[in-house]
Write an enzyme that holds these catalytic residues in place. Structure first.
Site, short mmCIF file in Angstrom:
data_model
loop_
_atom_site.label_atom_id
_atom_site.label_comp_id
_atom_site.label_asym_id
_atom_site.label_seq_id
_atom_site.Cartn_x
_atom_site.Cartn_y
_atom_site.Cartn_z
N TYR A 160 0.85 -1.19 0.00
CA TYR A 160 0.00 0.00 0.00
C TYR A 160 0.88 1.23 0.00
CZ TYR A 160 -3.11 3.72 1.48
OH TYR A 160 -3.81 4.90 1.53
N GLU B 207 -3.70 7.31 -4.04
CA GLU B 207 -3.46 6.02 -3.40
C GLU B 207 -3.22 4.92 -4.43
OE1 GLU B 207 -6.05 4.62 0.22
OE2 GLU B 207 -6.97 3.84 -1.59
#
Lengths: 302, 381
Positions: free
Chosen positions: B101, B189
């Site tokens: 992530y 993101e």
């Protein structure tokens, strides 16, 4: 006395020739605020309500010895206005403007921190030290001079609670709005520190709402530092659904963070009196202050 | 404004962040054609901006153009959390060794951007933060200094990478920071950012949310704004047109007030007295009579509303203006449902006189008004 602004504060109004700037300059002058100059680039040499207008902040500051600024400039230009005020050495800057891009706000706050300046807002009703100075758009008649310091994330809710305080005879030392945006210049902790130092302030009211963790941090600060003055709080948004913006850009519950319950629990644990309804704030505080012998009750002015 | 995955990917890709090979399709036939140009297996992903797409069945897999066509047909005829799927993104399936992530977002308490990374990609980052906080790497970014390449390398190293891989990963992180800033992102993101079995890195799913207050700097997304409006429920669209902040809730007491905090407190008060608010509606500061008319019409248009509670504390808003708006709305449409009014503040006397003369009962306290609204609901409206 009070915090950040008092009767010695000399202010310039940035964006004084605009509709809002001009309208509120009049109201602030009526309240007795020392507005020593206005700034609108390109309108230098004119006057608004008898206040001289300059093209640049540094010019206005030099000629009129100002130490604060209130900004009514439209959102795309508001951050630049704040930078200009910072560069001119002003230490108290109130940004009334709503919808300023967060990237710009982050830059302004970093620069202000470096220069030791205080920024109130953006998206704030401003700050008032009753009977001394009003730098904002709040209706002045609600506020009374007194001993309760108020910090809030909401405008009208501040008026609601301040008028409740005034009605039971609890005047205010200073009332200020932190601002409804995700990134603002002051936190509840910053304001609690100031109220702790202020002799006029005998108790503090914090008005919070969903989103972010300013309330939780304030609760931690109150218990860790053994805060010496009684604190009462109200938190709006117990019924707010997750992931929805409730009017203010900063009022949003993201994932698990920012719920009203989390804030209420943190305050309760820190010994803060948490009001269920806005009208309970004045009642809770009056009872506590009577017990401590600080407040005898009764209407103000009687 | 939330961008679609394919829009975010196009931006990331333009900034040299590797993304899977793929293409958008708005029909099953197009899906077949696209798949013929790709290596199978492929992933077919519904293009919606609501969260939890995977769990809601919005991601399917296919081993051939025919399977892809069927999958696209299925997705294009369904809705995810109420949103119609207009298009699907078809991409070559990555061979996954590890899911990471990486995101850039805003940290409210430090008033700065923050870079967040984790070795536990593929799940919601809030979930990781709650269950495995030790797996979260956070680097706060000094706004006057920025996110430098050594910060990026530090994160890549902490994720356990060395040598060429560490450098490649750091470059991707740094590029994403540049994207976040140049697009005024509230959130940029990559989740997951996949390490493939060949040891390469690919941004398999991406999200980009642009700060609405900065859209004036990104005119290319103006068209998207109209598209979003087309997807809005009619009440929210009406609210937007009239400059009202409106959120639909599931109760039967309509609420109108001035100021977000006051309206939230009003909803809370209704709940406290055992009632259920039907909506959040903030008319904002300095509302004109016309805005009040629009607000009343909007709340009345909700068939579930049995009673409307108007809570005004005048600051820049003038009570007489609000009163005129209420009267005007009554004259234009007639009130078929009862209205409870609390009106105090600027020009209160004038406002109350206007309303009392017209036969309205005006209250001073919001608690009293909330109780009265409840009593009306209980008596059956």
């Amino acid at each position: 006395m009070g915090i950040f602004v008092d009767k010695s504060t000399k202010t310039i109004v940035q964006g004084i020739t605009g509709t809002q700037g001009s309208f509120h300059t009049k109201l602030m002058l009526d309240y007795g605020t020392q507005i020593v100059a206005g700034v609108t680039p390109g309108k230098g040499g004119t006057q608004v309500h008898g206040v001289s207008v300059y093209d640049a902040v540094d010019e206005a500051v030099k000629k009129q010895e100002a130490n604060a600024s209130i900004i009514f400039v439209p959102a795309p230009f508001a951050a630049d206005a704040a930078f200009e005020a910072l560069d001119a050495g002003l230490k108290t800057i109130v940004i009334i403007t709503e919808h300023v891009a967060v990237k710009d706000v982050i830059q302004v706050m970093a620069r202000a921190k470096k220069q030791g300046a205080t920024v109130i807002g953006p998206n704030t009703p401003g700050i008032i030290t009753p009977a001394e100075c009003k730098l904002g758009i709040m209706p002045a008649h609600i506020f009374r001079r007194g001993t309760v310091g108020v910090a809030s994330r909401s405008g009208t809710l501040t008026y609601e609670i301040a008028s409740g305080l005034s009605a039971v005879g609890l005047g205010q030392s200073t009332c200020l709005g932190l601002g409804g945006d995700p990134v603002v210049g002051l936190s509840f902790v910053d304001v609690l520190r100031e109220f702790e130092e202020d002799e006029q302030t005998k108790a503090v009211v914090l008005i919070g709402e969903i989103g972010g963790n300013l309330e939780e941090l304030a609760a931690d600060f109150i218990s860790a530092e053994g805060y010496s003055k009684p604190v009462a709080a109200f938190v709006a948004g117990r019924t707010a659904p997750r992931g929805k913006r409730m009017g203010h850009a900063g009022a949003i519950i993201m994932g698990r963070a920012g719920t009203a319950q989390s804030k209420i629990d943190a305050f309760t644990e820190a010994g803060v009196m948490v009001a269920e309804k806005p009208s309970d704030v004045a009642r809770l505080l009056a009872e506590r202050l009577k017990k401590k012998g600080i407040f005898t009750g009764g209407m103000s002015g009687t | 404004m939330k961008l679609f995955e394919h829009e975010a990917k196009a931006i990331f890709s333009k900034h040299d962040i590797p993304t899977p090979l793929g293409k958008l399709a708005d029909s099953p036939t197009k899906a077949r054609e696209v798949t013929m140009q790709l290596h199978t297996p492929v992933v077919i992903k519904a293009q919606v901006t609501v969260a939890g797409r995977g769990k809601a069945g919005g991601i399917l897999f296919a081993n051939s153009p025919t399977e892809a066509e069927l999958a696209a047909k299925k997705l294009l005829s369904t809705r995810i959390k109420g949103t119609k799927i207009q298009s699907v993104l078809i991409e070559e399936k990555a061979s996954i060794r590890k899911e990471l992530y990486f995101g850039i977002t805003i940290d409210r308490s430090t008033r700065s951007y923050v870079a967040v990374a984790s070795s536990e990609g593929g799940m919601e980052i809030e979930e990781v933060a709650a269950t495995m906080p030790e797996k979260i790497i956070k680097v706060f970014i000094d706004p006057l200094y920025g996110f430098r390449s050594h910060h990026a390398r530090q994160i890549a190293k902490k994720l356990g990478y060395k040598g060429r891989q560490m450098l490649n990963l750091a470059t991707i992180f740094h590029k994403q920071y540049e994207v976040a800033l140049s697009y005024d992102a509230e959130l940029a993101e990559m989740n997951p950012l996949v390490e493939t079995s060949e040891g390469k890195f690919v941004a398999v799913d991406t999200r980009l949310i642009i700060d609405d207050n900065a859209l004036y700097r990104h005119p290319e997304f103006k068209k998207r704004l109209t598209e979003i409006e087309a997807e809005l429920p009619p009440q929210e669209l009406e609210a937007r047109k009239n400059g009202l902040a409106y959120v639909k809730l599931d109760g039967n007491i309509g609420v109108i007030g001035n100021g977000a905090g006051l309206v939230m407190a009003t909803l809370d008060a209704i709940k406290l007295y055992g009632g259920r608010p039907a909506n959040f509606l903030d008319v904002g500061g300095g509302a004109t009579a016309n805005k009040i008319v629009a607000a009343l019409n909007l709340v009345f248009s909700d068939p579930r509303v049995n009673v409307v509670f108007v809570n005004i504390l005048g600051g820049i808003t003038r009570c007489d203006e609000v009163a005129r708006g209420i009267l005007e709305a009554k004259m234009r449409t007639g009130f078929l449902k009862p209205v409870v009014i609390r009106l105090v503040g600027t020009n209160e006397e004038e406002g109350k006189r206007i309303l009392t003369d017209a036969g309205f009962h005006v209250l001073d306290s919001m608690e009293e008004a909330a109780e009265k609204a409840m009593a009306i609901v209980k008596s059956g409206g």
